[in-house]
Enzyme design. Sequence first.
Site, PDB file in Angstrom:
ATOM      1  N   LYS B  81      -4.304   0.510   2.016  1.00 20.00           N
ATOM      2  CA  LYS B  81      -3.495   1.734   1.769  1.00 20.00           C
ATOM      3  C   LYS B  81      -2.250   1.713   2.526  1.00 20.00           C
ATOM      4  O   LYS B  81      -2.469   1.016   3.722  1.00 20.00           O
ATOM      5  CB  LYS B  81      -4.143   3.033   2.443  1.00 20.00           C
ATOM      6  CG  LYS B  81      -3.416   4.384   2.079  1.00 20.00           C
ATOM      7  CD  LYS B  81      -4.057   5.912   2.575  1.00 20.00           C
ATOM      8  CE  LYS B  81      -3.318   6.722   1.873  1.00 20.00           C
ATOM      9  NZ  LYS B  81      -4.021   8.109   2.467  1.00 20.00           N
ATOM     10  N   SER B 156      -4.805  11.679  -1.359  1.00 20.33           N
ATOM     11  CA  SER B 156      -3.393  10.995  -1.219  1.00 20.33           C
ATOM     12  C   SER B 156      -3.735   9.528  -1.335  1.00 20.33           C
ATOM     13  O   SER B 156      -2.757   8.873  -1.633  1.00 20.33           O
ATOM     14  CB  SER B 156      -2.703  11.261   0.181  1.00 20.33           C
ATOM     15  OG  SER B 156      -3.421  10.446   1.297  1.00 20.33           O
ATOM     16  N   SER B 180      -8.296  13.215   1.462  1.00 22.28           N
ATOM     17  CA  SER B 180      -7.472  12.225   0.752  1.00 22.28           C
ATOM     18  C   SER B 180      -8.445  10.941   0.384  1.00 22.28           C
ATOM     19  O   SER B 180      -7.731  10.076  -0.180  1.00 22.28           O
ATOM     20  CB  SER B 180      -6.388  11.753   1.760  1.00 22.28           C
ATOM     21  OG  SER B 180      -5.482  12.524   1.414  1.00 22.28           O
TER      22      SER B 180
END
Lengths: 482, 497
Positions: B81, B156, B180
């Site tokens: 990420k 997210s 998330s």
Amino acid sequence: MEWEVVIGLETHTQLQTVSKIFSGASVKYGAEPNTQACEVSLALPGVLPVLNKQAVECAIKFGLAINAEIAPRSVFARKNYFYPDLPKGYQISQFELPVVGKGAITIQVPAAGKQDAYEKVVNITRAHLEEDAGKSVHGAVEGMSGIDLNRAGTPLLEIVTEPDMRSAAEAVAYAKKLHELVQWIGICDGNMQEGSFRCDVNVSVRPKGSDKLGTRREIKNLNSFKFMTQAIEYETRWQIETLEDGGKIQQATVLFNPDTGETRAMRSKEEANDYRYFPDPDLLPLVITEQDKARVQANMPELPAAMKARLEAQFALSSYDASSLTASRDLADYFMAAIDAGAEPKQTANWVMGSLSAKLNSEDKDLSSSPISAQQLAQLLKRISDGTISNNAAKQVFEAMWLGEGEVDSIIAAKGLKQESDSGAIEAIIDEVLAANAAMVEEFKAGKEKAFNALVGQAMKASKGKANPAQVNDILKKKLQA
Amino acid sequence: MANSELTNGSLKAYAQLLQSKQISSLELTQAFLQRIKQYNPSINAYIALDEDKTLAQARAADARIAAGSAAPLTGIPIAQKDIFCAKGWPTTCGSKMLANFVAPYDAHVISQFDAAGAVNLGKTNMDEFAMGSSNETSYFGGVKNPWSFDRVPGGSSGGSAAAVAARLCAAATGTDTGGSIRQPASLCGFTGLKPTYGVVSRFGMIAFASSLDQAGPMAKSAEDCALMMNVMAGFDERDSTSLDRAKEDYCRDLNKPLAGLKIGLPKEFFAEGLSAEVGQVIENAIAEYKKLGAEIVNISLPNTGLSIPVYYVLAPAEASSNLSRYDGVRYGHRAAEYTDLMDMYCKSRAEGFGAEVKRRILIGTYVLSAGYYDAYYLKAQQIRRLIAQDFVEAFKQCDVIMGPAAPSTAFKAGEKVDDPVAMYLQDIYTISTNLAGLPGMSVPAGFASSQDGPALPVGLQIIGNYFDEARMLNVAHQYQQVTDWHTLAPNLPEGKA
């Protein structure tokens, strides 16, 4: 109307740690800009603070030194505001729960005018740990402002007093006492020029007898005691005049201009930031146990008050001598080192506070840069005690050592300062003097005591100053009484 | 082995293939890079790729395997990420503010994977500064849900989610502040774990809300998540909130039988707001657990309804302060023209941040302001403790808590962008665990058909007590031994060949 000034101080002391308060970057002063700014100092994305244990020890030491409450649990908070030298956009400080709570410092206010010297207790409200900001550098590059983050994250202990002081003299006496204390316990180098010890002074005035505080103005960043005196005196006069002229004091932050000797408002409190303090979620509450305190206590140096009492008791020094010798850690250490090297205490006290202090003052030097070490001074004093040299000769040796001409004994030999202690030789000199000064002998015998001193003088002169004065006295006395 | 098979393996299978030298890390990595080239232009899961760096790591892994010193993940390609700083990689956090930022240091998570010999495939797309539940707040554009390209992948960690679902990586990292990891795992049909707060170091992970942020694995199965946790978890002195605990093997309990396991079902997780179809999938999953010998206990988490308002005070408060460092002074976006310092701050931040980030900075600044702090921030902290206390009481009655991970299946792109509160409600079942600091995971449990589209994945949420990750992974793994939801992959439309 008679006015009274009310003063409180906030002092930022830079703690003597190896690294910054929340990172491993060096805190050395004077490096090239941004060479001591690690990822944390630069506030790069993703970095986190880790508390420096040495900074916590410094705070505990200070708390113990002023006999304050040391919080078993204190909390780091974020003080949020934007400024280019504040890389995270917030300063990590302590707000609601500081590490050190209420304590007290006893100050000595020197005599001035009709006022005798006196002691006073200044109450400490709190002391808290926080990080310093960086510095804006203007003009290094044409038309640009630069940021140097070497100082960002330097550990500070902010020490806050109650509004207990009533004159510039008291405020300066407190600041000096604090300055000595933080150096004494080894938490701050006290270097005011480099900003290691900076005072903000809150000043207000009120009619004498009133118990209501007036509106205060805060004089920021005073970095010398001289400026502090000037700034407080100017500010006090300004506030009284303003009020007497029917004006009002607005709460404000002011700066002192050493060139004009005036204070000038920087910003009024209406424009002040809302700092939006909240507990820093990146740091756990700071927990200090009884064991932590005991461990720090075990490494605490003897404090000035305790040492003063000990010097009086152990070495039969006067209160004045003991107080003077414990006015700074350097002085006390120097004194004790000389004693440890075998010097006699009272004599050492006289020399340290006399010749040595005078010489240091006249050359604007610190004890740390004294050309004569405590051991050398002790050796010199021993040569007086054992009769090798006279007090006068010792002063010459002292001067020579100061100039780096060598060790005590070699200087005595080179200058031929060794005094005559052979009683046979002294007797011979005295016999000559008595023979040549029959008139004086008669005067003495007729009861004129002064004649004795004149005869001693003659004997010393005849020995070219080298005869041991005590022996001259003894032998002369015997001969005259014979 | 065909490319699509090669990119569909388990981490254990990859490790066996690599260490028995049936394939090289270089081959495996190239297979993934090939698939990324084919599908990423349409899915937009990755926002930074660097073939040279990636292949160099693959070669190094092969050398390590040849030298006989391979660790379980050596040579396996992982997606990171873009919230983790990785030295020499662009690290943008999905924001224009950091579009030009190249990290000069490694996050703890990155260095853990490097030390394990894993291969970094690239940085994945995400909601800007991890603020969002659909990946639509990313400066680098939305991400397609591989199951249905008109849908969002959740957020997210939307890029990592799509990359795992579309088999564009062997596994990925995510972060979870309010859901998330788990909500996108639910929406994209794979297994994701948010560990107990403090188990994975936050050092080098760009902060959104420091007291809630926690990194975790996103992978095809519970077993894969356990292997990822073995790399990611562990004490790190650079994070003061990292917990100093003995290193543990998260695989150790995978095969324990579940007989006697007490599963708590909070009534608040099955109330209004949950889609009936999703609710049915969860009930079916619970029925499966009963077959495995688990007991069901009805419990209550009475303060669940307060978790969203509490979260939307505390998370923005911390974020408003955390994001102050993006001021255009030292790095990141700076406005091209400005008149003075204040103008530079205002323009740089106005241009560098997107709307959702600005909304949360404003909320956070407001709740911390003098006169509002007690009513909002302090009150929210008090309720946060009540929410945590609900769980303490609940875990006196059960071993794990189950429920849905998200109230619905993946919604259409654009559907909720103008309704922040509807978007915030996506995290209704996940947020309370972040507030309590508890571990939670989402496990594929089936599909729910929707009126206007295809059947879409549904995640079962498993919440464990503090440090109970090994048990949760066991509970998920046993379910995955008797179901095959986690093995299903979407049929991707033809990509660029």
